[in-house]
Design an enzyme around this catalytic site. Structure first.
Site, PDB file in Angstrom:
ATOM      1  N   ASP A  38       0.829  -1.211   0.000  1.00  0.00           N
ATOM      2  CA  ASP A  38       0.000   0.000   0.000  1.00  0.00           C
ATOM      3  C   ASP A  38       0.862   1.258   0.000  1.00  0.00           C
ATOM      4  OD1 ASP A  38      -2.069  -1.698   0.093  1.00  0.00           O
ATOM      5  OD2 ASP A  38      -2.769  -1.164   2.119  1.00  0.00           O
ATOM      6  N   TYR A  41       2.253   1.972  -3.372  1.00  0.00           N
ATOM      7  CA  TYR A  41       1.181   2.430  -4.252  1.00  0.00           C
ATOM      8  C   TYR A  41       0.858   3.898  -3.963  1.00  0.00           C
ATOM      9  CZ  TYR A  41      -3.397   2.736  -6.474  1.00  0.00           C
ATOM     10  OH  TYR A  41      -4.461   3.120  -7.249  1.00  0.00           O
ATOM     11  N   ASP A  42       0.735   4.217  -2.680  1.00  0.00           N
ATOM     12  CA  ASP A  42       0.419   5.596  -2.297  1.00  0.00           C
ATOM     13  C   ASP A  42       1.495   6.554  -2.809  1.00  0.00           C
ATOM     14  OD1 ASP A  42      -1.796   4.618  -1.069  1.00  0.00           O
ATOM     15  OD2 ASP A  42      -0.978   4.719   0.972  1.00  0.00           O
ATOM     16  N   LEU A  88     -32.780 -12.914 -18.298  1.00  0.00           N
ATOM     17  CA  LEU A  88     -32.555 -14.354 -18.463  1.00  0.00           C
ATOM     18  C   LEU A  88     -33.773 -15.166 -18.045  1.00  0.00           C
ATOM     19  CD1 LEU A  88     -28.983 -14.671 -16.894  1.00  0.00           C
ATOM     20  CD2 LEU A  88     -29.562 -15.078 -19.289  1.00  0.00           C
ATOM     21  N   GLU A 118     -21.308 -19.741 -15.272  1.00  0.00           N
ATOM     22  CA  GLU A 118     -20.792 -18.595 -14.522  1.00  0.00           C
ATOM     23  C   GLU A 118     -21.635 -18.357 -13.275  1.00  0.00           C
ATOM     24  OE1 GLU A 118     -21.041 -15.257 -17.184  1.00  0.00           O
ATOM     25  OE2 GLU A 118     -20.077 -16.328 -18.835  1.00  0.00           O
ATOM     26  N   LYS A 120     -23.944 -16.373 -10.899  1.00  0.00           N
ATOM     27  CA  LYS A 120     -24.829 -15.237 -11.162  1.00  0.00           C
ATOM     28  C   LYS A 120     -24.665 -14.257 -10.000  1.00  0.00           C
ATOM     29  CE  LYS A 120     -29.551 -14.238 -12.626  1.00  0.00           C
ATOM     30  NZ  LYS A 120     -29.828 -13.141 -11.707  1.00  0.00           N
ATOM     31  N   ASP A 122     -25.079 -11.289  -7.540  1.00  0.00           N
ATOM     32  CA  ASP A 122     -26.275 -10.573  -7.104  1.00  0.00           C
ATOM     33  C   ASP A 122     -25.963  -9.090  -6.929  1.00  0.00           C
ATOM     34  OD1 ASP A 122     -28.854 -10.224  -6.441  1.00  0.00           O
ATOM     35  OD2 ASP A 122     -28.744 -11.163  -4.469  1.00  0.00           O
ATOM     36  N   TYR A 233     -19.065  -9.863 -17.539  1.00  0.00           N
ATOM     37  CA  TYR A 233     -19.462 -11.209 -17.953  1.00  0.00           C
ATOM     38  C   TYR A 233     -19.907 -11.342 -19.411  1.00  0.00           C
ATOM     39  CZ  TYR A 233     -24.007  -9.218 -16.637  1.00  0.00           C
ATOM     40  OH  TYR A 233     -25.096  -8.402 -16.519  1.00  0.00           O
ATOM     41  N   LYS A 298     -24.441 -20.525 -20.395  1.00  0.00           N
ATOM     42  CA  LYS A 298     -24.479 -19.904 -21.724  1.00  0.00           C
ATOM     43  C   LYS A 298     -23.873 -20.858 -22.751  1.00  0.00           C
ATOM     44  CE  LYS A 298     -23.624 -15.390 -19.594  1.00  0.00           C
ATOM     45  NZ  LYS A 298     -22.652 -14.314 -19.337  1.00  0.00           N
ATOM     46  N   LYS A 322     -31.540 -20.747 -10.852  1.00  0.00           N
ATOM     47  CA  LYS A 322     -31.699 -19.895  -9.673  1.00  0.00           C
ATOM     48  C   LYS A 322     -31.661 -20.734  -8.397  1.00  0.00           C
ATOM     49  CE  LYS A 322     -33.376 -16.074  -9.507  1.00  0.00           C
ATOM     50  NZ  LYS A 322     -33.583 -14.685  -9.819  1.00  0.00           N
ATOM     51  N   CYS A 416     -42.351  -6.591  33.069  1.00  0.00           N
ATOM     52  CA  CYS A 416     -42.281  -7.906  32.432  1.00  0.00           C
ATOM     53  C   CYS A 416     -43.632  -8.257  31.809  1.00  0.00           C
ATOM     54  CB  CYS A 416     -41.882  -8.951  33.473  1.00  0.00           C
ATOM     55  SG  CYS A 416     -42.029 -10.635  32.872  1.00  0.00           S
ATOM     56  N   CYS A 434     -36.130  -9.219  33.472  1.00  0.00           N
ATOM     57  CA  CYS A 434     -37.201  -9.155  34.463  1.00  0.00           C
ATOM     58  C   CYS A 434     -36.541  -9.462  35.804  1.00  0.00           C
ATOM     59  CB  CYS A 434     -38.268 -10.198  34.151  1.00  0.00           C
ATOM     60  SG  CYS A 434     -39.346 -10.513  35.560  1.00  0.00           S
TER      61      CYS A 434
HETATM   62  S1  IVH Z   1     -25.713 -12.657 -18.722  1.00  0.00           S
HETATM   63  C1  IVH Z   1     -27.854 -12.122 -22.252  1.00  0.00           C
HETATM   64  N1  IVH Z   1     -24.095 -13.391 -16.826  1.00  0.00           N
HETATM   65  O1  IVH Z   1     -28.463 -11.462 -14.069  1.00  0.00           O
HETATM   66  C2  IVH Z   1     -27.447 -12.460 -20.922  1.00  0.00           C
HETATM   67  N2  IVH Z   1     -25.949 -12.036 -16.267  1.00  0.00           N
HETATM   68  O2  IVH Z   1     -31.331 -12.104 -14.764  1.00  0.00           O
HETATM   69  C3  IVH Z   1     -27.660 -11.363 -19.984  1.00  0.00           C
HETATM   70  N3  IVH Z   1     -26.100 -11.442 -13.890  1.00  0.00           N
HETATM   71  O3  IVH Z   1     -29.392  -8.555 -15.755  1.00  0.00           O
HETATM   72  C4  IVH Z   1     -27.035 -11.527 -18.707  1.00  0.00           C
HETATM   73  N4  IVH Z   1     -24.259 -12.491 -13.267  1.00  0.00           N
HETATM   74  O4  IVH Z   1     -27.616  -8.386 -13.944  1.00  0.00           O
HETATM   75  C5  IVH Z   1     -25.199 -12.705 -17.144  1.00  0.00           C
HETATM   76  N5  IVH Z   1     -22.557 -14.074 -15.227  1.00  0.00           N
HETATM   77  C6  IVH Z   1     -23.659 -13.397 -15.548  1.00  0.00           C
HETATM   78  C7  IVH Z   1     -24.408 -12.695 -14.577  1.00  0.00           C
HETATM   79  C8  IVH Z   1     -25.565 -12.031 -14.991  1.00  0.00           C
HETATM   80  C9  IVH Z   1     -25.278 -11.739 -12.855  1.00  0.00           C
HETATM   81  C10 IVH Z   1     -27.349 -10.669 -13.794  1.00  0.00           C
HETATM   82  C11 IVH Z   1     -27.434  -9.508 -14.746  1.00  0.00           C
HETATM   83  C12 IVH Z   1     -28.674  -9.725 -15.545  1.00  0.00           C
HETATM   84  C13 IVH Z   1     -29.447 -10.677 -14.693  1.00  0.00           C
HETATM   85  C14 IVH Z   1     -30.338 -11.546 -15.528  1.00  0.00           C
END
Ligand code: IVH
Length: 709
Positions: A38, A41-42, A88, A118, A120, A122, A233, A298, A322, A416, A434
């Site tokens: 660090d 870097y600083d 999706l 991949e 997903k 959040d 992604y 995908k 999901k 109480c 109490c």
């Molecule tokens: S692909 C055409 N890849 O999930 C494909 N989405 O429900 C479009 N998300 O709006 C999305 N991780 O916000 C893709 N590895 C991932 C993702 C991802 C999170 C979210 C993204 C999208 C939502 C779809």
């Protein structure tokens, strides 16, 4: 330090410095593998700032010093995405995943399964546009077609490359778009909430909502403080042709250019493996540093993606597996307060039932008054509840935008809720208590605890029966359990009488307009459900068996604050009879190794209480065992109570203590009148003096070595 340099030299140095900083940002934020400390870097940043101060003409908006330079805006400009950001379709099981693939196979019969899997993330989807190798504009997903321009906020994300560096293998298109997810890591989320707690501000509910709020904050300086992160992604539209044929190649390409790519992404050739990897990710989701709510699958081939196309707003070539939701929102009907066996008042939420984390939830603990205040949870709120893994349901916080106008903050009751006794709160603790020693609710809880499996394991008891027998006056303290048989005839006679009344209900001339209603009420009336002849036998057998349990189980059963099984065993080992324990002073107990002062005081206070002593006498009269079976101690120091002080050459302290214990000694932390030997290495101070004072024999390392030979 300012160095005099020509404008040409300054320009060269500037290029060099920002190149280095961009490189280290990439190492640190995108790859998670810093190459410098660090401080170093600083120092680079400092040099760059100084140089820009001398040559302001060198500053441009993509300089590393300009990440937090955007001004507060009034609102965000709306932007139309050049190509829509899709959503999706979902699957929730292997069968549904198979069905998805079967469907797309019908559209493209030559389709190969190979897919990229991949996590997903959040967070929130963003579109990032690069022009001539620099970050030009970024936007939220919005409704997919139109989003908001949040360029200034996105610049504050350190993992987002502001400039791209071409390599010998990679040429950078003039214009292109990448898509990814902005999120807040779990650690960062905890840090933010800690700060808020210290500042007495309401806590954030979850990382996703916090990321959303931060990304759309009108002041980029605030966004910068939230520590947003990014995973990229998807490669969006590209001017020109990159000659890439597979999705995985586009990910690698973006990775090489410095974009952060998630490292759990994998390619699979069959559905079986995909499904099992989805399961694996679901299992490990809690140990990841960021929240994921599923897995995205995908089709790898870009040609296949093009031929499959889009259905509505979802691409056919991808789907999301999901996970079961762990959070849900629901209505908080009421905040109730439960009384524990030591009198602690625990508030809990009565919720409109909601299915979350695989179960229906209608109550969730609220811990204590401070916790409610910090989260500002109120009756009438719509709240977010979480049930993650095996953890008990939690209320994460209210959705403030849905709060009705007439709510008020929660206040702990002053009396109480069960016995109307006084409620107090000790300065140092979060809990309210109490104070009424004869609070019925406490007694019910004590009986529940005494009869539970960890304690005396009395079959046939539980919350309901304990409450019935206490509240109907048959049990006034723990020892009354053993006298329950004395009331057997009375209780059974009462039940007989009631049975007769119930049987005769139909014969009475009930002249009520609601005759049927009242008859059925009487017929089903049973104030002591499940308590019959057979129940008494079961209970009696358990009670008899409990009389010969070892002392530590009895200690657990007494329900003394801070005394669970571990502490109870410690107590019973050092004081192997109830008499010895009852006579031990607070100091004696505090000297037990591994025993805290608070627990020691709690035990000593418990035994000082007159009613507790009376109850114990009664238990003894009923014939309960009061001794801990002593394990036969053998070894050279059997029966010795020793203390160790100073440094030894041959052993580390812990090692030596282990050896002494193996040789039968009980090792204490401090010297007292009952210490039989002090083993003193070099440099012992206070304990040495104490031992001399008590006349305790002192043995040094040589002496000990001889004894152990
Ligand atoms: S692909 C055409 N890849 O999930 C494909 N989405 O429900 C479009 N998300 O709006 C999305 N991780 O916000 C893709 N590895 C991932 C993702 C991802 C999170 C979210 C993204 C999208 C939502 C779809």
């Amino acid at each position: 330090m300012t160095i005099d340099r020509s404008p040409e030299k300054a320009k060269k140095d500037h290029e060099e410095l920002r190149g280095q900083i961009d490189h280290h940002d990439h190492q640190y934020y995108a790859l998670n593998s810093p190459e410098i400390g660090d401080g170093q870097y600083d120092e680079l940043m400092k040099q760059l700032r100084e140089l820009e101060a001398d040559f302001p003409e060198l500053i441009d908006e993509n300089s590393p010093t300009q990440r937090v330079a955007g001004k507060v805006s009034e609102s965000f400009e709306s932007v139309t995405h050049q190509e829509p950001l899709l959503s999706l379709s979902n699957v929730f099981s292997k069968d549904e995943l198979t069905a998805w693939f079967t469907r797309i196979l019908r559209i493209d019969p030559d389709l190969e399964f190979q897919s990229v899997v991949e996590p997903k993330i959040d967070g929130l989807a963003v579109s990032l546009i690069y022009e001539n190798g620099v970050f030009a504009r970024g936007a939220t997903r919005g409704n997919g077609r139109e989003g908001e321009d949040i360029t200034a906020n996105l610049r504050t994300i350190r993992a987002l490359p502001l400039r791209l560096y071409p390599t010998s293998d990679i040429q950078i298109p003039d214009r292109f778009e990448v898509r990814g997810e902005v999120y807040i890591g779990k650690k960062q989320f905890a840090t933010l909430n800690n700060e808020r707690k210290n500042n007495n501000e309401p806590l954030y509910i979850n990382p996703r909502n916090t990321a959303a709020g931060s990304l759309r904050n009108l002041d980029p300086r605030i966004t910068a403080e939230r520590g947003l992160q990014l995973f990229v992604y998807q490669l969006g539209w590209v001017q020109g042709d990159l000659g890439l044929n597979q999705h995985i190649d586009t990910l690698r390409w973006m990775g090489e250019l410095g974009f952060p790519i998630n490292n759990s992404i994998q390619v699979f050739n069959n559905l079986e493996d995909v499904a099992s990897y989805c399961g694996e990710l679901e299992q490990s989701r809690h140990s990841l540093e960021y929240e994921i709510d599923g897995v995205v699958i995908k089709i790898n081939s870009l040609a296949a993606q093009r031929s499959l196309g889009v259905a509505g707003r979802d691409p056919r070539w991808a789907t999301a597996w999901k996970f079961e939701a762990e959070q849900a929102s629901t209505y908080l009907q009421k905040i109730e307060v439960a009384v524990g066996r030591t009198g602690v008042l625990t508030p809990y939420a009565q919720l409109e039932p909601v299915f979350v984390g695989g179960a229906n939830i209608s109550v969730a603990t609220l811990h204590n008054a401070d916790h409610i205040a910090v989260l500002d949870i109120r009756e009438g709120d719509t709240v977010i509840v979480q049930r993650a893994g095996e953890v008990i349901p939690q209320v994460l916080g209210p959705i403030l935008s849905l709060r009705p106008a007439d709510t008020s903050p929660f206040a702990m009751p002053e009396l109480c809720p069960d016995c109307s006794g006084n409620v107090v709160r000790n300065e140092s603790e979060a809990a309210h208590y109490c104070t009424n020693p004869s609070c019925i609710a406490k007694l019910v809880r004590r009986i529940e605890h005494y009869t539970s499996k960890v304690a005396l394991d009395i079959e046939g008891f539980g919350e309901e029966r304990a409450a019935l027998l206490v509240r109907s006056g048959y049990i006034n303290d723990i020892s009354d359990l053993y006298k329950l048989q004395e009331h057997k005839n009375e209780i059974l006679a009462l039940k007989d009488k009631l049975d007769t009344v119930r049987k005769n209900a139909r014969k009475t001339n009930l002249n009520s307009g609601r005759r049927e209603y009242w008859i059925s009420k009487i017929e089903s009336f049973d104030p002591l459900p499940g308590i019959r002849e057979k129940w008494f036998t079961t209970v009696q057998n358990s009670l008899e068996a409990s009389k010969s349990f070892p002392l530590h189980r009895l200690i657990v059963g007494l329900g003394i604050r801070h005394i669970g099984e571990t502490n109870a065993r410690l107590l019973a080992t050092v004081f192997p009879s109830l008499d010895m324990l009852a006579e031990a002073t607070e100091q004696d107990i505090a000297e037990i190794k591994g025993f805290g002062d608070v627990a020691a005081k709690s035990v000593s206070d418990w035994f000082d209480d007159f009613d507790n002593r009376k109850m114990l006498d009664e238990l003894v009269k009923q014939g309960i065992n009061t001794a801990e079976p002593v394990e036969e101690v053998t070894g050279r120091f059997a029966g010795q109570k020793v203390v160790v002080t100073g440094t030894f050459h041959q052993w580390k302290r812990a090692e030596l203590e282990k050896i002494l214990r193996q040789e039968g000694a009980s090792v204490s932390a401090a010297v007292s009148g009952s210490t039989t030997i002090l083993f003193a290495g070099t440099g012992g101070g206070k304990k040495h003096t104490e031992a001399v004072k008590f006349g305790t024999p002192i043995i040094d390392e040589d002496g000990l070595t001889k004894l152990l030979e």
